[in-house]
Write a protein that holds these residues in place. Structure first.
Motif: not given
Lengths: 540, 86
Positions: A10, A12-13, A16, A154, A156-157, A160-161, A167
């Protein structure tokens, strides 16, 4: 600018953030994000959505954990991408993430080791990038090395995703990506203007004296010595250097010439303003003298007041902050991204030297008699030839950087130039020039397309301003018109797309008997061509 | 109790910024049900922003349960208290 992103995680962030960063630099990009994990299909299928999107840049970002043990598979994908998106720049990120092996002490002793395989993998994709013309590496390994794995990711991310970066990491990767995209666009600054006191050396020259300024090859003074060494590297990659300092000129030049640990000497500087006038006035007149726009300048000064003054009065000039502590100066240059580029051409390496030659020419002209005597005495030689692998990078660079003597200011990447070359009806030409003072390298380029009914279209015609006014532009035009004739054209149809800066190119067309038709094209019959100026010799 | 309201006020601001909405246009009880852009991906962006803003770190398990401002606010208080104890 169109950017396609093919990713196995992923992203996308990051996208952006990168888009925001680009917007701040005045670039609005159009993005295509391929569906998650579809990268193989996107690359291999000639009809895939990313193909019809016709991207200028393709980012391939694959979670390295998935492919670490199959570098061959990824190499062949990269090779396919290089071909499939041949007019785009392909950016592949390298691998940074070897989560440690459970038994770390045998990490390097085993062929399945992650670290070992990462090293192999990164070498393999670097080899591919070295071989394939339009492939470059987004160097995640060095970003992670700089900021540390723990800050960058991270976990966790990830679970999760299926995101990889924290960040903070997202921010850093996005910045790097955006910077590389800017480099593709050829948005490199041309010129670095430096302050002296507490910038190139420590202390105040006028108060401390030449022998007491901080500049040495060890101790604290080494920070400035190293800083200068880094600036020299920029100079060697084609950045023009200048000085803007409030100082006594004679004293400052003496320090520059005589101080045993100065790395940068007079010969490296294309110009200077060392006086007590305000820096705004000085930067303006330097830009004029060097014939470059204020928007190609970066200004480095340790004084926040001077920086603020310049920022407000000359918003076109890039004025980066300076670290408060000079020990951070050397590393600092690597972080300001104004000078990033994808290719350093032979002309880049010698640009500073060429500016020095230019000063000598000016002096010589003052001693020569008439202007034509001067031109004769220069012993100008030119060579016009079809673009080759050696000249393509420079031709692309000229299309990206030339703003004044440029009919259409169409900006082309190396891959695009390569594409034109492969078309039968197209010619891509370059002109190199030399004279008794030295070799100026490739100084002009032209792209010609043969249309139906014996008309040739001049897609691009441009010359570096450095060499204008010596008949070289006439010689080049004659050669280009002759080539069009050789392709079977009877008429040359030139396009002129006006910008704020390129009026000089329009005048050139008119001087050379191009006539404006009703549809806005400049037309010239190819029957009667001008002779080449007497003082110019053609090299074969 | 003022702490409690304060957290909510800050959260509203963050939600508005992350999803690029006017704060005044947010529902009284913003959640993934009634805020456009608050999908699973937008959620991660929001979580990271909230963590930066409050200087806290949510647990992995908690993250996918915090799909409204109220749930977020409660979790922030819980995390802040447990961090204060440590």
């Amino acid at each position: 600018m169109k950017i396609a992103v093919l990713s196995s995680y992923t992203i996308d962030l990051i996208q952006k953030q990168a888009a925001k960063y680009l917007a701040r630099q005045g670039i609005s990009a159009e993005w295509y994000l391929a569906p998650f994990n579809q990268y193989s299909r996107e690359i291999l299928d000639p009809q895939s959505p990313s193909k019809s999107f016709m991207p200028d840049l393709v980012l391939i970002s694959i979670d390295c954990d998935e492919i670490l043990h199959e570098p061959d598979k990824i190499i062949s994908l990269i090779a396919a991408a290089s071909k499939q998106y041949e007019s785009a720049t392909v950016l592949v990120h390298n691998c940074f993430l070897p989560r440690n092996q459970p038994i770390r002490f045998v990490e390097w002793n085993q062929p399945i080791s992650r670290r070992y395989n990462r090293a192999k993998f990164n070498c393999a994709i670097a080899d591919a990038a070295q071989k394939l013309k339009n492939v470059y590496i987004l160097d995640l390994e060095s970003i992670v090395e700089k900021f540390g794995l723990e800050k960058m990711v991270d976990s966790r991310l990830y679970y999760l995703a299926k995101m990889i970066f924290s960040s903070f990491g997202t921010q850093k990767v996005a910045e790097q990506l955006a910077t590389q995209i800017l480099a593709v666009k050829g948005k490199r600054k041309k010129c670095l203007i430096l302050d002296l006191d507490n910038t190139l050396w420590g202390g105040i020259l006028g108060e401390d004296g030449v022998e007491h300024i901080q500049l040495s090859n060890d101790g604290q003074g080494k920070a400035f010595y190293d800083f200068q060494t880094y600036i020299l590297m920029l100079y060697q990659s084609g950045i023009i250097l200048g000085i803007c300092s409030k100082n006594d000129e004679a004293l400052a030049l003496e320090a520059i010439e005589k101080h045993p640990y100065m790395i940068l000497r007079k010969e490296h500087f294309a110009g200077w303003r060392i006086n007590w006038l305000d820096k705004i006035q000085n930067l303006r007149s330097l830009a004029e003298e060097l014939n470059i726009g204020l928007d190609s300048m970066v200004f480095l000064d340790d004084s926040p007041q001077e920086r603020e003054l310049v920022k407000v009065a000359l918003p076109e000039v890039a004025v980066p902050e300076m670290p408060k502590d000079f020990s951070e100066y050397p590393e600092y240059l690597a972080q300001i991204s104004y000078f990033e580029t994808f290719s350093v051409t032979a002309e880049d390496v010698r640009r500073g030297e060429m500016y020095a030659q230019e000063r000598e020419r000016t002096e010589f002209r003052q001693s020569a008699g008439s202007f034509e005597d001067y031109l004769q005495a220069l012993e100008i030689r030119v060579r016009v030839e079809t673009a080759t692998d050696f000249t393509i990078p420079r031709i692309a660079q000229l299309t990206q950087r030339t703003n004044q003597f440029n009919l259409t200011t169409r900006r082309y990447t190396e891959s695009e130039i390569l594409c034109f070359l492969e078309k039968i009806r197209w010619k891509v030409m370059g002109i190199s020039s030399a004279d008794k003072f030295g070799d100026s390298g490739l100084v002009g380029a032209a792209l010609v397309e043969l249309l139906e009914d014996n008309v040739a279209r001049l897609d691009s015609f441009l010359m570096s301003c450095r060499v204008l006014g010596r008949g070289i532009e006439q010689a080049f035009l004659t050669a280009v018109l002759n080539t069009a004739k050789g392709m079977g054209a009877q008429v040359m149809k030139a396009e002129y797309l006006p910008t704020e800066k390129n009026g000089i190119a329009r005048n050139f067309l008119i001087e050379n008997e191009f006539i404006l038709d009703q549809r806005g094209y400049f037309i010239r019959n190819l029957d009667a061509l001008f002779e080449i100026p007497r003082w110019i010799k053609f090299d074969e | 109790m003022s702490d409690h309201n304060n957290i909510r006020r800050r959260l509203r601001k963050i939600i508005a910024i992350v999803f690029e909405l006017e704060e005044s246009n947010l529902p009284d009880q913003p959640s993934s049900q009634n805020v456009s852009g608050w999908d699973s991906l937008g959620h991660i962006g929001l979580i990271l922003q909230v963590e930066d803003e409050f200087g806290i770190r949510f647990e992995t398990e908690a993250i996918p349960t915090l799909f409204s401002m109220d749930l977020l606010a409660d979790e922030i208080e819980r995390v802040q208290q447990s961090q204060a104890l440590r």
